[in-house]
Design an enzyme around this catalytic site. Structure first.
Site, PDB file in Angstrom:
ATOM      1  N   SER A 272      -0.503  49.350   2.525  1.00 24.02           N
ATOM      2  CA  SER A 272      -1.194  48.160   2.038  1.00 24.02           C
ATOM      3  C   SER A 272      -2.628  48.498   1.614  1.00 24.02           C
ATOM      4  O   SER A 272      -2.835  49.373   0.782  1.00 24.02           O
ATOM      5  CB  SER A 272      -1.138  47.062   3.106  1.00 24.02           C
ATOM      6  OG  SER A 272      -1.459  45.816   2.559  1.00 24.02           O
TER       7      SER A 272
ATOM      8  N   ASP B  14       4.905  44.672   0.309  1.00 31.12           N
ATOM      9  CA  ASP B  14       3.962  45.290   1.241  1.00 31.12           C
ATOM     10  C   ASP B  14       4.652  46.166   2.299  1.00 31.12           C
ATOM     11  O   ASP B  14       5.577  45.735   2.980  1.00 31.12           O
ATOM     12  CB  ASP B  14       3.175  44.172   1.946  1.00 31.12           C
ATOM     13  CG  ASP B  14       1.903  44.661   2.576  1.00 31.12           C
ATOM     14  OD1 ASP B  14       1.972  45.539   3.458  1.00 31.12           O
ATOM     15  OD2 ASP B  14       0.820  44.162   2.199  1.00 31.12           O
TER      16      ASP B  14
END
Length: 316
Positions: free
Chosen positions: A85, A204
């Site tokens: 991320s 993600d």
């Protein structure tokens, strides 16, 4: 035991250079400084291979920048980087050779409009549930700094993690375009459209591997330093659907982190718990928290690295 005797002898020899009895001498610190000067010039094959695992956490992940800045200043080696991320974005920039001050400046000036289509029309469609936001601008933003580099072009070996939305599999990027990979790793589900890549729909990486200590090991890391930017859930505003979603992801990430951090040799804990993962306006305070935490960690990291380095290399 023989190792300890050698180190103690070094401490005594070094302290003998100080002839003023009124000055207190921290023999351990003197010894550490001396040995670190030797460590600093060792070939990579003569010392542990140091890997960083940079975790997810949205805006709190700007603390990674402060940590990297201090490691650079204190000459803690960074041989490989694994990121998830925001950790993937910061890691990609650093691995590509972007100067510390440039990454810091980017963080202080970035807003959601640089990372997605945040036009009025797009926001209305999102709020009405008609469509998700595009994160294509995020990829362009990263590429504007590092260019169209591929993983083999990077100065430091790097990998990042995304999640296959259809299968739930962890996807580890180690080849291809770096900017696209970092974007996929940071594509918040429920907010951004999944990134289409090789017949996959990616979101993600924090869903399956929020602090990729295991990936850092896969890259050859022998001494893994994890940077955790977990939030304090009790301080979160959950008054909107979006904030509830972000809070839920943070809770899931925290549960994963507890296990993943066991794989680390050392964990750096920037104090950013009060910062929301969506509050990009607090980048400066997060960077400063990373700097503070890293300086506190440096002495311990140096001692552990010295302990794991063959004495003969340090005293030859």
């Amino acid at each position: 035991m023989r190792r300890l005797i050698i180190l103690f002898t070094c401490a005594v020899l070094l302290s003998s250079f100080y002839v003023l009895p009124s000055i207190a001498i921290d023999e351990e610190q003197v010894l550490t400084n001396y040995l670190w000067s030797k460590f600093d010039v060792l070939a990579k094959t003569e010392r542990p291979r140091v890997a960083l695992a940079l975790g997810g956490g949205g805006a709190r992940g700007m603390a990674h920048i402060g940590v990297l800045k201090v490691f650079h200043e204190s000459r803690i080696p960074v041989d490989v980087i694994a990121g998830t991320s925001v950790g993937a974005i910061v890691g990609a920039l650093y691995a590509a050779g972007t100067p510390d001050d440039e990454i810091e400046n980017m963080a202080e000036n970035v807003g959601w409009s640089e990372l997605s289509d945040f036009s009025g029309t797009a926001r209305i469609r999102f709020l009405l549930g008609g469509s998700l936001l595009s994160s294509k601008k995020m990829e362009k933003y990263i590429a504007s700094t590092i260019g169209e580099k591929r993983f083999y072009d990077l100065n430091i070996p790097f990998a990042c993690v995304a999640t296959d939305l259809i299968t739930g599999e962890r996807v580890i990027f180690r080849d291809g375009e770096v900017a696209l990979a970092a974007r996929a790793s940071a594509t918040i589900p429920g907010l951004f459209e999944p990134v289409e890549y090789r017949h996959r729909y990616l979101i993600d990486g924090g869903i399956v591997d929020n602090i990729p200590t295991d990936v850092a090991r896969l890259l050859g890391g022998e001494f893994v330093i994890a940077v955790s930017v977990n939030g304090d859930f009790s301080q979160r505003d959950v008054s909107s659907i979006f904030r509830v979603m972000v809070q839920s992801l943070s809770i899931q990430g925290k549960l994963l982190d507890d296990e993943l951090l066991k794989e680390a040799d050392y964990v750096v804990w920037p104090q950013v718990g009060a910062v929301s993962s969506v509050d990009l306006g607090r980048s400066r305070s997060c960077i400063d928290a990373g700097v503070s935490a890293a300086w506190q960690a440096v002495p311990g990291i140096k001692r552990m690295l010295l302990e794991r380095t063959t004495v003969g290399y340090l005293l030859r």
